[in-house]
Design a protein around this motif. Structure first.
Motif, PDB file in Angstrom:
ATOM      1  N   ILE A 279      37.233  52.795-139.855  1.00  0.00           N
ATOM      2  CA  ILE A 279      36.926  52.563-138.299  1.00  0.00           C
ATOM      3  C   ILE A 279      35.579  51.844-137.889  1.00  0.00           C
ATOM      4  O   ILE A 279      35.872  50.850-137.380  1.00  0.00           O
ATOM      5  N   THR A 280      34.535  51.995-138.626  1.00  0.00           N
ATOM      6  CA  THR A 280      33.432  51.290-138.589  1.00  0.00           C
ATOM      7  C   THR A 280      33.586  49.749-139.007  1.00  0.00           C
ATOM      8  O   THR A 280      33.291  48.870-138.565  1.00  0.00           O
ATOM      9  N   VAL A 281      34.320  49.917-140.213  1.00  0.00           N
ATOM     10  CA  VAL A 281      34.478  48.285-140.627  1.00  0.00           C
ATOM     11  C   VAL A 281      35.441  47.559-139.658  1.00  0.00           C
ATOM     12  O   VAL A 281      35.060  46.457-139.290  1.00  0.00           O
ATOM     13  N   LEU A 282      36.267  48.090-139.171  1.00  0.00           N
ATOM     14  CA  LEU A 282      37.371  47.716-138.094  1.00  0.00           C
ATOM     15  C   LEU A 282      36.551  47.307-136.914  1.00  0.00           C
ATOM     16  O   LEU A 282      36.735  46.086-136.159  1.00  0.00           O
ATOM     17  N   SER A 283      35.612  48.285-136.581  1.00  0.00           N
ATOM     18  CA  SER A 283      34.942  47.884-135.194  1.00  0.00           C
ATOM     19  C   SER A 283      33.978  46.463-135.581  1.00  0.00           C
ATOM     20  O   SER A 283      33.642  45.802-134.719  1.00  0.00           O
ATOM     21  N   VAL A 284      33.462  46.560-136.831  1.00  0.00           N
ATOM     22  CA  VAL A 284      32.377  45.355-136.938  1.00  0.00           C
ATOM     23  C   VAL A 284      33.317  44.097-137.054  1.00  0.00           C
ATOM     24  O   VAL A 284      32.642  42.674-136.464  1.00  0.00           O
ATOM     25  N   LEU A 285      34.825  44.261-137.200  1.00  0.00           N
ATOM     26  CA  LEU A 285      35.603  42.978-137.190  1.00  0.00           C
ATOM     27  C   LEU A 285      36.076  42.688-135.855  1.00  0.00           C
ATOM     28  O   LEU A 285      36.921  42.003-135.481  1.00  0.00           O
ATOM     29  N   GLY A 286      35.651  43.759-135.075  1.00  0.00           N
ATOM     30  CA  GLY A 286      36.221  43.675-133.490  1.00  0.00           C
ATOM     31  C   GLY A 286      37.706  44.280-133.185  1.00  0.00           C
ATOM     32  O   GLY A 286      38.137  43.887-132.370  1.00  0.00           O
ATOM     33  N   ILE A 287      37.990  44.882-134.326  1.00  0.00           N
ATOM     34  CA  ILE A 287      39.601  45.613-134.166  1.00  0.00           C
ATOM     35  C   ILE A 287      39.489  46.914-133.402  1.00  0.00           C
ATOM     36  O   ILE A 287      39.038  47.791-134.308  1.00  0.00           O
ATOM     37  N   PRO A 288      40.074  47.101-132.353  1.00  0.00           N
ATOM     38  CA  PRO A 288      40.135  48.526-131.788  1.00  0.00           C
ATOM     39  C   PRO A 288      41.166  49.397-132.778  1.00  0.00           C
ATOM     40  O   PRO A 288      42.378  48.730-132.827  1.00  0.00           O
ATOM     41  N   ALA A 289      40.797  50.514-133.083  1.00  0.00           N
ATOM     42  CA  ALA A 289      41.952  51.153-133.999  1.00  0.00           C
ATOM     43  C   ALA A 289      41.766  52.837-133.536  1.00  0.00           C
ATOM     44  O   ALA A 289      40.451  53.054-133.203  1.00  0.00           O
ATOM     45  N   SER A 290      42.545  53.593-134.078  1.00  0.00           N
ATOM     46  CA  SER A 290      42.539  54.807-133.837  1.00  0.00           C
ATOM     47  C   SER A 290      41.992  55.620-135.099  1.00  0.00           C
ATOM     48  O   SER A 290      42.158  55.645-136.346  1.00  0.00           O
ATOM     49  N   LEU A 291      40.866  56.680-134.575  1.00  0.00           N
ATOM     50  CA  LEU A 291      40.054  57.402-135.575  1.00  0.00           C
ATOM     51  C   LEU A 291      41.082  58.617-136.044  1.00  0.00           C
ATOM     52  O   LEU A 291      40.891  58.987-137.243  1.00  0.00           O
ATOM     53  N   ALA A 292      41.978  59.246-135.046  1.00  0.00           N
ATOM     54  CA  ALA A 292      42.513  60.172-135.264  1.00  0.00           C
ATOM     55  C   ALA A 292      43.837  60.180-136.252  1.00  0.00           C
ATOM     56  O   ALA A 292      44.058  60.596-137.215  1.00  0.00           O
ATOM     57  N   VAL A 293      44.434  58.688-136.151  1.00  0.00           N
ATOM     58  CA  VAL A 293      45.349  58.307-137.037  1.00  0.00           C
ATOM     59  C   VAL A 293      45.027  58.294-138.477  1.00  0.00           C
ATOM     60  O   VAL A 293      45.631  58.600-139.413  1.00  0.00           O
ATOM     61  N   SER A 294      43.729  57.582-138.777  1.00  0.00           N
ATOM     62  CA  SER A 294      43.234  57.261-139.928  1.00  0.00           C
ATOM     63  C   SER A 294      42.754  58.831-140.574  1.00  0.00           C
ATOM     64  O   SER A 294      43.016  58.956-141.645  1.00  0.00           O
ATOM     65  N   ALA A 295      42.396  59.497-139.756  1.00  0.00           N
ATOM     66  CA  ALA A 295      41.670  60.998-140.274  1.00  0.00           C
ATOM     67  C   ALA A 295      43.018  61.792-140.670  1.00  0.00           C
ATOM     68  O   ALA A 295      43.208  62.564-141.562  1.00  0.00           O
TER      69      ALA A 295
END
Length: 392
Positions: A279-295
């Motif tokens: 999620i941190t890498v995606l945030s650096v790229l400006g992409i909103p993503a779900s922490l719950a899905v990844s976890a």
């Protein structure tokens, strides 16, 4: 009238941030509170600080994407901004009502996409990039943790032996509303204090990633429309997340009600590191993503990878063996020394399949709702803004 509508928008944004703080605090600090390393008050304080830090730094990239790259910033009129935030708030209410963690990032993007589709301003290249990340990130989370579970987990478990005494590392004094440490447990070992440090440090990292990804969900429409500056928006989101952490998150932490705390401590830390890093890498790229899905995909991957140690890769490919699918393998008895860990293909299938880590039916229901929630938000947003365009 405009001032009243802006006040409503700010209140809805604060409501979204408040619920984010309530849910994300349990995910980030559930293991730390469950093992009595920090108090609920301490977890809330750490969540407030590190979520704000994440939003203030790389979280601005996600705000830029959601506030002007999915649709032009000019589309975020004050009524449109309030409507988008309203859909996110409704999704949070539904998820809290039914106990299913809806992704605020995916719902917010779906609402904005509905606005863009209705006005003919949706930027498909940006949406394609975001949706591609939504597909790739969970798959990557699963396979990274599957590899760790199959090849490294039992050795790490035997080497580090991360655990804490049942009565905690610290002696706590409870004043009724706040607990604070007054000494250390005489039975605690240096290794256990190292484990405690890792639990807290990784919880802070998880809080940072949650703030980086989720601050935009609360304020991006208002920032994109120019009604708030990025800095004021981040501060508003941070304050709302902190309020949620200090209030409704306490109930979550009372029951340690999140999937990570059903895991052994080492497994929870691996899940947190991998999911927070994605999620941190995606945030650096400006992409909103779900922490719950990844976890969740990390949990499934780690357990599945650990369970597959009963079968050699060559045997599986030749059809001579089949890897078990039960996820209880993470709770299997650890070896006393890394040199005593059985090799792949030599572990007992009955031991690794002794218990289920999660209910497959429940996971299926959650995954369906993860897909359904942003889809419904996009459809409802499209219908609303199409109707508004016709009437306007």
């Amino acid at each position: 009238m405009a001032a009243l509508l802006l006040a409503v928008g700010v209140l809805v944004a604060a409501f979204v941030g408040y619920n984010i703080g309530g849910s994300s605090t349990g995910v980030a600090f559930g293991p730390a509170v469950g093992s009595r390393v920090v108090s609920k008050f301490g977890a809330a304080a750490l969540m407030a600080v590190f979520a704000l830090l994440g939003g203030w730094t790389i979280g601005r990239n996600v705000i830029d994407t959601m506030g002007g790259e999915i649709v032009p910033s000019s589309e975020f009129t004050l009524p449109a901004s309030v409507a988008v935030l309203f859909f996110v708030g409704v999704a949070l209410l539904v998820s809290n009502r039914y106990g299913v963690p809806a992704s605020t990032s995916m719902t917010a993007v779906g609402s904005i996409a509905g606005l863009g589709a209705a006005t003919g301003t949706l930027r498909m290249a940006t949406m394609g990039r975001i949706v591609s990340a939504w597909v790739v990130a969970p798959v990557l989370a699963f396979w990274v943790c599957a590899v760790v579970g199959r090849y490294a987990y039992p050795y790490l478990d035997a080497f580090f032996r991360l655990d804490v005494p049942e009565d905690g590392l610290l002696v706590w004094r409870d004043t009724g509303r706040v607990s604070y440490p007054v000494g250390t447990n005489d039975d605690a070992t240096p290794r256990q204090f190292l484990a405690a440090f890792l639990v807290v440090a990784i919880g802070c990292y998880m809080a940072f990633s949650a703030g980086a990804s989720n601050a935009a969900n609360a304020v991006a429409p208002l920032v994109g429309g120019g009604f708030l500056s990025a800095s004021v928006g981040v501060l508003l989101a941070g304050a709302a997340i902190a309020l949620g952490a200090f209030t409704i998150a306490r109930r979550t932490l009372d029951t340690v009600g999140n999937d990570l705390t059903d895991l052994p401590l080492l497994a929870a830390l691996i899940v947190e590191v991998v999911s927070a890093s994605l999620i941190t890498v995606l945030s650096v790229l400006g992409i909103p993503a779900s922490l719950a899905v990844s976890a969740t995909m990390c949990i499934v991957g780690l357990g599945w990878g650990r369970a597959t140690r009963t079968v050699r890769a060559n045997d599986a490919l030749s059809g001579e063996g089949r890897a078990p699918m039960a996820m209880g393998s993470l709770a299997a008895e650890r070896a006393d020394d890394p040199r005593d860990v059985p090799r792949i293909g030599e572990e007992d299938p009955e031991e690794l399949a002794a218990a289920d880590l999660f209910d497959p039916a429940a996971v299926g229901r959650v995954v369906i709702l993860w897909v359904l929630t942003p889809s419904v938000a996009a459809a409802a947003s499209f219908a609303l803004f199409t109707l508004a365009g016709i009437l306007g």
